[in-house]
Design a protein around this motif. Structure first.
Motif, mmCIF file in Angstrom:
data_model
loop_
_atom_site.group_PDB
_atom_site.id
_atom_site.type_symbol
_atom_site.label_atom_id
_atom_site.label_comp_id
_atom_site.label_asym_id
_atom_site.label_seq_id
_atom_site.Cartn_x
_atom_site.Cartn_y
_atom_site.Cartn_z
ATOM 1 N N LYS A 1 -8.932 5.120 -10.399
ATOM 2 C CA LYS A 1 -9.771 4.241 -9.769
ATOM 3 C C LYS A 1 -11.107 4.685 -9.545
ATOM 4 C CE LYS A 1 -7.404 1.538 -6.810
ATOM 5 N NZ LYS A 1 -6.616 1.363 -5.654
ATOM 6 N N ARG B 1 3.709 -1.382 -7.437
ATOM 7 C CA ARG B 1 2.951 -0.374 -6.913
ATOM 8 C C ARG B 1 3.570 -0.089 -5.502
ATOM 9 N NH1 ARG B 1 -2.495 -0.025 -4.356
ATOM 10 N NH2 ARG B 1 -1.218 1.261 -3.135
ATOM 11 N N ARG C 1 -12.623 -1.099 -7.714
ATOM 12 C CA ARG C 1 -11.848 -1.120 -6.541
ATOM 13 C C ARG C 1 -12.719 -1.409 -5.340
ATOM 14 N NH1 ARG C 1 -13.308 1.944 -2.586
ATOM 15 N NH2 ARG C 1 -11.271 2.358 -1.894
ATOM 16 N N CYS D 1 0.749 -1.216 0.035
ATOM 17 C CA CYS D 1 0.078 0.059 0.042
ATOM 18 C C CYS D 1 0.920 1.352 -0.060
ATOM 19 C CB CYS D 1 -1.014 -0.038 1.351
ATOM 20 S SG CYS D 1 -2.124 1.345 1.384
ATOM 21 N N LYS E 1 -0.169 9.644 0.510
ATOM 22 C CA LYS E 1 -1.104 8.555 0.728
ATOM 23 C C LYS E 1 -2.303 9.327 1.124
ATOM 24 C CE LYS E 1 -1.352 4.964 0.726
ATOM 25 N NZ LYS E 1 -1.627 3.961 -0.262
ATOM 26 N N PRO E 2 -3.573 8.984 0.591
ATOM 27 C CA PRO E 2 -4.968 9.606 1.201
ATOM 28 C C PRO E 2 -5.418 8.869 2.280
ATOM 29 C CG PRO E 2 -5.534 8.140 -0.636
ATOM 30 C CD PRO E 2 -3.980 7.940 -0.379
ATOM 31 N N GLY F 1 -6.585 8.155 -7.016
ATOM 32 C CA GLY F 1 -7.110 7.363 -6.183
ATOM 33 C C GLY F 1 -8.731 7.548 -6.110
ATOM 34 N N SER F 2 -9.647 6.494 -5.582
ATOM 35 C CA SER F 2 -10.932 6.794 -5.565
ATOM 36 C C SER F 2 -11.425 8.332 -4.914
ATOM 37 C CB SER F 2 -11.565 5.691 -4.381
ATOM 38 O OG SER F 2 -11.620 4.418 -5.040
ATOM 39 N N ARG F 3 -10.795 8.601 -3.807
ATOM 40 C CA ARG F 3 -11.168 9.880 -3.427
ATOM 41 C C ARG F 3 -11.146 11.097 -4.298
ATOM 42 N NH1 ARG F 3 -9.532 6.371 -0.723
ATOM 43 N NH2 ARG F 3 -10.209 5.248 1.118
ATOM 44 N N GLU G 1 -2.259 -5.605 -3.113
ATOM 45 C CA GLU G 1 -1.451 -5.115 -2.325
ATOM 46 C C GLU G 1 -0.323 -6.277 -1.449
ATOM 47 O OE1 GLU G 1 -3.154 -0.685 -1.222
ATOM 48 O OE2 GLU G 1 -3.377 -2.370 0.314
ATOM 49 N N GLN H 1 -1.408 6.930 -10.564
ATOM 50 C CA GLN H 1 -2.752 6.519 -10.316
ATOM 51 C C GLN H 1 -3.645 7.695 -9.573
ATOM 52 O OE1 GLN H 1 -2.246 3.153 -7.493
ATOM 53 N NE2 GLN H 1 -3.718 3.778 -6.153
ATOM 54 N N GLU I 1 0.365 6.923 -6.734
ATOM 55 C CA GLU I 1 -0.858 7.650 -6.641
ATOM 56 C C GLU I 1 -0.492 9.371 -6.800
ATOM 57 O OE1 GLU I 1 -3.874 6.717 -3.968
ATOM 58 O OE2 GLU I 1 -4.905 8.816 -4.262
ATOM 59 N N ASP J 1 -3.230 -0.407 5.583
ATOM 60 C CA ASP J 1 -3.761 -1.522 4.954
ATOM 61 C C ASP J 1 -3.092 -2.866 5.265
ATOM 62 O OD1 ASP J 1 -5.772 0.286 3.830
ATOM 63 O OD2 ASP J 1 -5.215 0.245 1.992
ATOM 64 N N HIS K 1 -8.477 -3.395 -2.100
ATOM 65 C CA HIS K 1 -9.288 -2.539 -1.210
ATOM 66 C C HIS K 1 -10.775 -2.825 -1.391
ATOM 67 C CE1 HIS K 1 -5.643 -0.383 -1.954
ATOM 68 N NE2 HIS K 1 -5.953 0.360 -0.887
HETATM 69 C C1 PEP Z 1 -4.357 2.553 -2.811
HETATM 70 O O1 PEP Z 1 -4.329 2.123 -3.902
HETATM 71 O O2 PEP Z 1 -3.619 2.131 -1.910
HETATM 72 C C2 PEP Z 1 -5.547 3.546 -2.361
HETATM 73 C C3 PEP Z 1 -5.424 4.411 -1.510
HETATM 74 O O3 PEP Z 1 -6.601 2.826 -3.296
HETATM 75 P P1 PEP Z 1 -7.945 3.507 -3.298
HETATM 76 O O4 PEP Z 1 -7.714 4.920 -3.767
HETATM 77 O O5 PEP Z 1 -8.716 2.773 -4.382
HETATM 78 O O6 PEP Z 1 -8.560 3.733 -1.930
#
Ligand code: PEP
Ligand code: MN
Length: 287
Positions: free
Chosen positions: A143, A62, A173, A38, A67-68, A120-122, A234, A118, A100, A245, A208
């Motif tokens: 994502k 990866r 994801r 992660c 990191k979010p 991310g989802s957010r 991961e 990348q 990311e 994670d 995820h």
């Molecule tokens: C990740 O890939 O570590 C991650 C934060 O993924 P996601 O944006 O899908 O939560």
């Protein structure tokens, strides 16, 4: 569907192949696997990851350096120092890296080190970020947002393409639902639908989606069976000690075993899952 003029297929067999490096492409007949932690934590961690995964049919690495995190007090990533660690294993093991970006300001430094950016989802609907990715000069792994509909997901990809970047890979994801037993709900229906609707490669992140390591291998096999073009999973040399994670991290041994178990599934759906042989270093020919 809204006006997704660039992302939607123009004919039923229309497919895009996104090139990560000379040897690695996503969206061809060969199913690809991206593996790694992660979060990038140390040189030793990345060395163990790269040395073990490079021996298996795993195509790219990866590791997050920005990191979010849900809490502002949690570790936020190594930043540029982490990018250097990724660049180091990338050059020594000849494997492309994916990491990311969370802001427009991070695009340029990350694009200088990584082969794929990348989102991310957010950030799936961070439209200014999506527009800026149009000029990033590197492919984008987009994502699906935590609660994004398929149409919203497709339109997010359309933003990146409309602003000049044709190299978009979609990643399912898991989406939020009422059940908290799994972290999210892996929407394999979306994988099938996205591959029918769009010409872009679609990969699956079972890590995820499940949030629990014991669920990941079966979900990964199901993803390949339903037509996913690849997986992002991961894994960590010491999974329980992962800084983020940890509960969903596979050991490196479990990761390699999982990838081998995917080969017959890929064959059963008319695909391959093999690692391209690394080209011999070019020799100067004396004339
Ligand atoms: C990740 O890939 O570590 C991650 C934060 O993924 P996601 O944006 O899908 O939560
Ligand atoms: Mn993660």
């Amino acid at each position: 569907m809204l006006d997704a003029r660039l992302v939607i297929k123009s004919h039923p067999s229309h497919r895009t192949v996104v090139q990560l490096s000379e040897q690695v492409a996503i969206g061809s007949n060969n199913v690809i696997v991206i593996g790694g932690p992660c979060t990038v934590e140390s040189a030793d961690q990345m060395e163990q990851v790269a040395s073990q995964l490079s021996g298996a049919p795993i195509h790219a690495l990866r590791g997050g350096v920005y990191k979010p995190r849900t809490s502002p007090y949690s570790f936020q990533g190594m930043g540029v120092d982490g990018l250097r660690l990724l660049a180091d294993v990338r050059s020594r093991y000849g494997m492309p890296v994916v990491t990311e970006v969370m802001s427009i300001a991070q695009i340029e430094p990350v694009a200088a080190y990584a082969d794929m950016l990348q989102i991310g989802s957010r950030n799936m609907q961070n439209f200014e970020l999506l527009k800026a990715l149009g000029q990033a000069g590197k492919p984008v792994l987009l994502k699906r947002g935590l609660s994004a509909t398929i149409e919203e997901f497709v339109m997010a990809a359309e933003y990146i393409m409309a602003h000049g970047n044709p190299g978009v890979v979609l990643c399912e994801r898991g989406i939020r639902s009422f059940d908290t037993y799994t972290r999210n709900v892996l929407d394999l229906g979306a994988v099938v639908a996205l591959r029918q609707l769009t010409h872009l490669p679609v990969i699956v992140d079972p890590s995820h989606a499940a949030g629990k390591r014991e669920l990941i291998a079966d979900l990964a096999r199901a993803a390949v069976a339903c037509g996913a073009d690849g997986l992002i999973v991961e894994c960590h040399p010491d999974p329980d000690q992962s800084v983020s994670d940890a509960r969903q991290a596979l050991s490196l041994e479990a990761m390699v075993e999982l990838v081998h178990s995917l080969e017959p599934i890929a064959r059963a759906v008319g695909r391959t899952l093999s690692k391209p042989s690394v080209a011999e270093p070019k020799q100067l020919v004396a004339v």
